[in-house]
Scaffold this active site. Structure first.
Site, PDB file in Angstrom:
ATOM      1  CB  ALA A 106     -48.712 -53.838 -59.268  1.00  0.00           C
ATOM      2  CD  GLU A 107     -46.745 -50.038 -63.659  1.00  0.00           C
ATOM      3  OE1 GLU A 107     -47.003 -51.467 -63.137  1.00  0.00           O
ATOM      4  OE2 GLU A 107     -46.619 -49.908 -64.964  1.00  0.00           O
TER       5      GLU A 107
END
Lengths: 224, 219, 224, 219
Positions: free
Chosen positions: D49-50
């Protein structure tokens, strides 16, 4: 399976490759890996790390035995053998200020091309370094550094390669761990996946390719 | 430095007087390391180590050393309440960001403009600049502790440095066994003379112009 | 004493200053600080952060109320009001790719001049960005970002300002925390110095100038 | 995307078949999020997840959400064994370093060379590029999940993108409700046709040249 033997690790270490090593003044440089590389007898290594260690401690072992062709470091003052080899033309040395060097390593590890710094811009000879003006100020362009193989020391790894460091032995290790095409971690303890708190992990396992158990550290001598 | 322990401690003690509670301070190797010994135990000062610690404490007692807890010089240390560990990029981020209030380091030469040379003797000693360059260039206050003259008796406080500079115009205070100089916009200002030296000694051993402070003290 | 009241914090927030904020899609943006800034009524703020939040969540509150003159962010898709203001010419917006933006913030916080990246070099319009060649590859020069005031959200602070974050609410906060001339942390819990493990601290207290206790987070709505 | 749930799930399931144990995978918002539901529970895949997580897990049950544990889309999630939290620079370091094996995302247009346009409609929608640009440019394999045609019935797989590119020559696989295309050095290769569509449907709705794989399957 990332947990391997020293023999398996040494299969990726060859003459002439670039090896980046964690540690600061010998503290936190992976002793078992360095001893193994020395024993394998590889030569012409291109080394990148904070310093040259001590003659018989840390990366100094490899340098003192003439296994390095070049070295990028911030200083070699603690290893007189390195100085001697440099003076004799047997070891090519490139110096970077300590903070610049670790940022260059980090930027390699982070997939950046480099960083802009103003350290040394008006003092130390800048050796053909490009200068750019950003927001009205001048900066040196300092290129990113990466390596064929990175070797680091950590306190714990899980079998996925997540790493936790110990106190000041962290130093340059998390940066070096990201900058290797292959990253090898020597650790005090290997635990099952799930045994580390996701908050305490400093190096995500995705950066780590191989893990070996340390046979013990060797850098206490400085004060003994 | 080839200086007696009493002189070393005296210099360190004088440097300690510059430090105030709440400051972030970096001590170089050699005499600077001694500075911490002369601070009141109750004074909360955050000592910074380039390898990656903020909040180093006194040396551990013998047998209590931790191989994984050393300062930038590789000496075993302890940490105080409020300390944190981080990697070396953050250690230098703190420096470059100008958050080190005082850095105390040694020197080969200091010019009357505050130029610092402490890293290289061409043809002799080329050890690399380490992190001194960042500390000298970016700390809010740079204090140099050194012998007043070199081993050969040559003045180390000079008009223009002959050695390659670590950083130009960065030194704020010079403390030697003989004197304390402040470096101002206008050049060197002699603040204090250390007994048993007298003004003539300072003049004889300083190869730079300096102004004598109206508040000159002999200490 | 770094632990202060909201009133004391608001004394450093003025019309026209640059405010950098932590958070990612509203999660981890300091709600009490943002509400306070809104209430103080300052205007013409120059904002820097990952995104524009949501219309009534995170930094979105300030943007929706027209308090921002400019915004540097990676996207504003979650806040239609921001898009509307931009289209109407009331909000000047500079976009950076998300990873580039956080590196620009970090480099400001670390006292660097900027970074070199190849992201977008062959696609997105590069708006007068300088291009340099390093190690035979082309990179964009992306300037560092700093702010007059940085506002962040953390789980815990000790009174020296050491910060510990919580799970994915960490996101951009540790980077923003370093990049402010004045950094203000809103935290769930304030503990005495010595109560945090030196290993768990993510932001060393030297970067933090003011600490206030949070009145509670407001970003659950996304799934409620 | 205005697509029925069955089609969405079918596309997601087909994308899931590309994922192997041990991979690092980033799922974009929309249909890509569904991909995780079609992996065997025993398969160890690290979802990225960024915002700063490696190792996200399934959605929490109602009432078990943690306000401080969300994916990049702001949805509450859980983490699996081996997960780690970090700041967003490390999240993007993992991407730029090429350590994301597969990224699955949506698109407005894909060209026959694999150019991706998914971030801007000039004059209409200018939301900013977010992190899609890094994922598209740097992931080892980029899989696009999308409707075969736009709301207006226009082909989205075209010779040359009309919209500004997110990244050129980055897409490796396109999965729509109608077909699966691989993008090779030589251009588009039709691998699979999704029932009830037939080859003519694919030809009629694709505005780019493509080669039909010798191993063409109808699934």
């Amino acid at each position: 399976m990332k947990v391997v033997t020293l023999e398996q690790v040494l299969e990726v270490i060859h003459d002439g490759i670039t090896v980046m090593y964690g540690g600061f003044g010998g503290v936190g440089s992976p002793p078992t890996l360095i001893a193994g590389i020395l024993q394998k007898g590889v030569k012409d290594l291109h080394l990148i790390g904070n310093d040259a260690g001590f003659p018989t401690i840390g990366i100094g072992k490899l340098i003192s035995q003439g296994r390095a062709k070049s070295l990028i470091a911030s200083h070699i003052g603690s290893n007189p053998v390195a100085g001697k080899l440099m003076t004799e033309g047997k070891l090519e040395v490139e110096f970077s200020p300590q903070g610049t060097l670790v940022e260059r390593i980090r930027s390699g590890g982070m997939g950046l091309g480099g960083i802009l710094v103003d350290i040394g811009i008006d003092s130390i000879i800048t050796n053909n370094k490009d200068i750019v003006t950003v927001n009205g100020k001048q900066f040196l362009i300092e290129p990113a550094l990466t390596a064929d193989v990175s070797i680091v020391y950590a306190k714990k790894a899980d079998t996925y390669g997540n790493l936790v460091y110990d106190k000041s032995a962290r130093n340059t290790n998390p940066l070096v761990a990201m900058a290797g095409k292959v990253t090898i971690a020597e650790v005090e303890e290997i635990v099952a996946v799930g045994k580390l708190d996701p908050e305490e992990i400093i190096t995500p396992g995705v950066f780590v390719n191989m893990i070996i158990k340390s046979q013990g550290v060797d850098w206490k001598w400085v004060w003994e | 430095m080839g200086m007696g322990i009493a002189s070393r401690e005296r210099i360190a003690k004088r440097a300690a007087a510059e430090i105030q509670a709440g400051m972030t301070v970096n001590l170089g190797i050699g005499i600077p390391t001694l500075v911490a010994n002369f601070l009141p135990a109750s004074m909360h000062v955050m000592f910074h180590a380039e390898n990656g610690i903020l909040g180093t404490g006194p040396s551990p007692s013998k047998g209590q050393e931790d191989a994984n807890l050393c300062n930038a010089g590789g000496e075993p240390i302890t940490v105080i309440s409020g300390a944190s560990y981080f990697d070396s990029t953050t250690a230098f981020g703190i420096i470059r960001r100008g958050l080190v209030d005082i850095t105390v380091l040694g020197a080969l030469e200091v010019s009357e403009q505050g130029d610092l040379a402490n890293w290289i003797v061409p043809g002799k000693k080329v050890p690399g600049m380490g992190g001194a360059i960042e500390l000298a260039q970016k700390s809010k206050k740079v204090i140099v502790l050194m012998n007043h003259v070199s081993k050969n008796g040559q003045p180390k406080i000079i008009k223009t440095c002959s050695l390659p500079l670590t950083a130009p115009k960065c030194v704020d205070l010079i403390i030697t066994e003989m004197a304390v100089f402040q470096i101002t916009e206008k050049g060197l200002l002699l603040l204090e003379i250390m007994k048993p030296y007298c003004l003539e000694d300072v003049i004889d051993n300083t190869a730079a112009n300096f102004v004598i402070s109206k508040k000159l003290k002999t200490i």
